[in-house]
Design a protein around this motif. Structure first.
Motif, PDB file in Angstrom:
ATOM      1  N   ARG A 223     -36.270 -13.854   8.011  1.00  0.00           N
ATOM      2  CA  ARG A 223     -36.057 -12.479   7.903  1.00  0.00           C
ATOM      3  C   ARG A 223     -34.886 -12.006   7.278  1.00  0.00           C
ATOM      4  O   ARG A 223     -34.654 -12.462   5.958  1.00  0.00           O
ATOM      5  N   PHE A 224     -34.289 -11.078   7.737  1.00  0.00           N
ATOM      6  CA  PHE A 224     -32.969 -10.653   7.291  1.00  0.00           C
ATOM      7  C   PHE A 224     -31.725 -11.563   7.467  1.00  0.00           C
ATOM      8  O   PHE A 224     -30.776 -10.964   7.182  1.00  0.00           O
ATOM      9  N   GLU A 225     -31.917 -12.405   8.237  1.00  0.00           N
ATOM     10  CA  GLU A 225     -30.529 -13.220   8.900  1.00  0.00           C
ATOM     11  C   GLU A 225     -30.429 -14.320   8.025  1.00  0.00           C
ATOM     12  O   GLU A 225     -31.235 -15.065   7.410  1.00  0.00           O
TER      13      GLU A 225
ATOM     14  N   ASP B 299     -33.598 -12.561  13.281  1.00  0.00           N
ATOM     15  CA  ASP B 299     -33.274 -11.022  14.025  1.00  0.00           C
ATOM     16  C   ASP B 299     -34.292 -11.135  15.130  1.00  0.00           C
ATOM     17  O   ASP B 299     -35.021 -10.129  15.587  1.00  0.00           O
ATOM     18  N   ARG B 300     -34.161 -12.120  16.007  1.00  0.00           N
ATOM     19  CA  ARG B 300     -34.942 -12.281  17.235  1.00  0.00           C
ATOM     20  C   ARG B 300     -34.122 -12.929  18.255  1.00  0.00           C
ATOM     21  O   ARG B 300     -32.873 -13.209  18.044  1.00  0.00           O
TER      22      ARG B 300
ATOM     23  N   LYS C  65     -45.080 -21.658  13.705  1.00  0.00           N
ATOM     24  CA  LYS C  65     -45.778 -20.684  12.752  1.00  0.00           C
ATOM     25  C   LYS C  65     -47.251 -20.883  12.981  1.00  0.00           C
ATOM     26  O   LYS C  65     -47.895 -19.837  12.742  1.00  0.00           O
TER      27      LYS C  65
ATOM     28  N   ASN D 257     -39.092 -18.063  10.165  1.00  0.00           N
ATOM     29  CA  ASN D 257     -39.018 -16.827   9.399  1.00  0.00           C
ATOM     30  C   ASN D 257     -37.770 -16.485   9.704  1.00  0.00           C
ATOM     31  O   ASN D 257     -37.555 -15.513  10.593  1.00  0.00           O
TER      32      ASN D 257
ATOM     33  N   GLY E 136     -36.853 -18.104  14.333  1.00  0.00           N
ATOM     34  CA  GLY E 136     -36.977 -16.917  13.770  1.00  0.00           C
ATOM     35  C   GLY E 136     -35.757 -16.067  13.689  1.00  0.00           C
ATOM     36  O   GLY E 136     -35.172 -15.889  14.638  1.00  0.00           O
TER      37      GLY E 136
ATOM     38  N   GLY F  36     -36.759  -9.733   3.349  1.00  0.00           N
ATOM     39  CA  GLY F  36     -37.551  -8.544   3.290  1.00  0.00           C
ATOM     40  C   GLY F  36     -38.629  -8.842   2.413  1.00  0.00           C
ATOM     41  O   GLY F  36     -39.720  -8.075   2.184  1.00  0.00           O
TER      42      GLY F  36
ATOM     43  N   GLN G  44     -44.249 -16.706   4.895  1.00  0.00           N
ATOM     44  CA  GLN G  44     -42.914 -16.690   5.619  1.00  0.00           C
ATOM     45  C   GLN G  44     -42.008 -15.607   5.148  1.00  0.00           C
ATOM     46  O   GLN G  44     -42.264 -14.898   4.133  1.00  0.00           O
ATOM     47  N   LEU G  45     -41.511 -14.961   6.116  1.00  0.00           N
ATOM     48  CA  LEU G  45     -40.832 -13.884   6.107  1.00  0.00           C
ATOM     49  C   LEU G  45     -39.339 -14.221   5.684  1.00  0.00           C
ATOM     50  O   LEU G  45     -38.372 -14.706   6.392  1.00  0.00           O
TER      51      LEU G  45
ATOM     52  N   THR H 254     -42.463 -11.216   2.022  1.00  0.00           N
ATOM     53  CA  THR H 254     -43.485 -11.918   2.605  1.00  0.00           C
ATOM     54  C   THR H 254     -43.965 -12.851   1.681  1.00  0.00           C
ATOM     55  O   THR H 254     -44.648 -12.576   0.668  1.00  0.00           O
TER      56      THR H 254
END
Length: 527
Positions: free
Chosen positions: A449-451, A421-422, A498, A447, A419, A508, A504-505, A510
């Motif tokens: 995310r924003f990365e 941003d973790r 998952k 996921n 994932g 930004g 899946q993120l 979903t």
């Protein structure tokens, strides 16, 4: 509709004698009735009181006007740090409002009063640990539902009555959602509620004020270090569930190193029920003795044991002798992996602590089934066996792959990602586990995310020394399809990370995506 306290009555419950300001209509005949409490202005908020507090990613006080426009009946607001603009918005509202210092510390008290102390109407079980929380909660809630007709459940899979869960965004919900769910479950005559308790929830006070009947630790390994910064801090937060919540019983996994420190912790006043798998216990016996632990009734750290011994690995499950303070029985379960056996022992321990009959416990354990997305097996004729699991930490991935190796007749495949941003530090560690344990690896998106996804993949690949048997396919659908198409009959494929998730993120957004649905679709097409 159920009658809830009005706004004026609610305000009297706040520790707000000093440093309180607001526009409260104190006339009883004009008291504002309300249907609920909400921390989110984007929820269905009409007729509810909007609780405006600063959060980790947003300040709820910035959404006071939005909540009012959407039909909120009143506002309770954190006073400290209130900006001039926020004060001006409050002064112009045509609904009652009040500002209170340290409001977040009073949310539990406020919610308890509003929902008529719903926790007192339930037997509460809190399950924490890095891995296994969801499985233990789901299995326990399902069994109690079959025995009693109803059981409440809160966690990763959702909140509500077992089998009728509503989607939840967090493993452990906010203070208000917890109390509201308790009230809804109690109103439906359920007498028990099983909930996952995350380290974030403990640290942020989301379970403050709860008194659990049973608290459980499944295990502890590296996770969430982006938040807790060190494994030691992470462990201490987990420990607080056992020291700060006055539980009657503490159920602890003796096969876990951190849990053994809790077994020896005399500050934990709960009655301790300790579960273990016999062959693991024998391997660690010398260490336990060095730690001052023994099985004597005169020991310094008294506990009762739930043990699985005489373990036999079956093609589609496991057989063992179950020994407990409540009785003994030969058990067969259709679950793969010793960690799943460990989860079952936790479930047995919980049921025993809750005074369910031994006959019911044995009967229901025989009827146990896999939790969706937790070592869930998919089989089609003349195709590889595919297993979907939520493993998203190095320890969980190692346990899942090790478990599958004992059942695998051919090559063992691993499709996984990490994932965004973790905790980035676990990426190379997970890759090293995959390289050491699997025969073929496909690295894909989880996921992001924003990365940046390519950056995540780059971090993962640093943990793989020899890349001859490693492929990178960022599109997760294509990665799963490639694994199934490339694997032979007799091979086993683990799709990790998952599990039950149906989204899946990405950047930004979903996006709809389910490993389980994708696997079923591809296997059906290939059959």
């Amino acid at each position: 509709m159920k009658k809830f306290p009005d706004f004026n009555d609610l305000c009297t419950q706040l520790n707000a004698v000093k440093n309180t300001s607001g526009n409260i209509n104190e006339s009883p005949e004009n008291a504002v009735e309300c249907s609920g409490l909400s921390l989110n202005s984007q929820d269905e908020i009409k007729g509810k009181i909007f609780i405006a507090i600063p959060g980790s990613s947003a300040d709820g006080r910035e959404y006071i006007q939005q909540a009012s426009d959407a039909g909120a009946c009143a506002v309770i607001c954190e006073a400290k740090g209130l900006t001039e603009q926020q004060s001006n918005i409050l002064s112009l509202l045509d609904i009652p409002w009040i500002c209170v210092d340290d409001l977040v510390l009073q949310l539990a008290k406020l919610a308890d009063y509003f929902y008529d102390y719903p926790a007192k109407k339930l037997k509460l079980v809190g399950v924490t640990g890095t891995n296994g929380k969801t499985s233990v909660c789901q299995l326990t809630a399902d069994i109690i539902s079959r025995i009693t007709g109803q059981c409440g459940q809160m966690g990763t899979l959702g909140n509500g009555l077992a089998g009728k869960l509503k989607t939840s965004m967090n493993t452990t919900s906010d203070v208000l959602t917890i109390r509201r769910t308790f009230a809804e479950v109690a109103e439906r005559k359920a007498g028990h509620l099983i909930m996952e308790v995350s380290s974030h929830a403990l640290h942020q006070g989301r379970v403050a004020g709860l008194q659990f009947d049973v608290v459980v630790l499944t295990n502890l390994s590296r996770d969430h270090l982006d938040y807790h910064h060190s494994l030691e801090s992470y462990a201490q937060v987990k420990r607080s569930l056992f020291t700060d919540y006055a539980a009657k019983y503490a159920v602890l996994n003796k096969d876990d190193e951190f849990a053994r420190t809790l077994i020896q912790d005399n500050s934990i006043q709960a009655r301790k029920i300790v579960y273990s798998i016999a062959d693991k216990t024998e391997v660690m016996a010398e260490k336990n003795r060095a730690d001052g632990m023994n099985n004597s009734k005169e020991q310094s750290y008294p506990y009762e044991e739930v043990i699985a011994s005489q373990l036999k690995i079956l093609p589609a499950g496991q057989q063992f002798l179950l020994q407990t303070p409540w009785g003994e029985a030969e058990i067969n379960i259709p679950l793969l992996g010793q960690f799943n056996l460990s989860n079952v022992l936790a479930v047995v321990s919980i049921l025993g602590c809750l005074n369910f009959s031994w006959e019911n416990i044995v009967s229901e354990i025989h009827n146990i089934a896999a939790v969706p997305g937790r070592m869930e097996v998919f089989i089609e004729k003349n195709r590889p066996v595919v297993v979907v699991d939520y493993a998203h930490t190095p320890d969980a991935l190692l346990k899942a792959l090790t478990a599958l190796r004992t059942h695998c007749q051919g090559k063992l495949w691993c499709v996984f990602g990490c994932g965004g941003d973790r905790d980035s530090g676990k990426r190379a560690l997970m890759a090293a586990v995959a390289e050491k344990t699997a025969d073929e690896i496909i690295v894909t998106d989880d996921n992001p995310r924003f990365e940046d996804g390519d950056s995540i993949i780059k971090d993962i690949l640093t943990g793989i020394k020899h890349k001859d048997h490693t492929r990178v396919i960022r599109d997760r659908y294509q990665a799963i399809a490639e694994a199934i198409a490339s694997a032979d009959t007799g091979d086993t494929i683990l799709i990790a990370g998952k599990g039950h998730e149906d989204y899946q993120l990405v950047a930004g957004k979903t996006l709809p995506f389910s490993d389980r649905d994708v696997v079923k679709e591809i296997l059906k097409e290939a059959a």
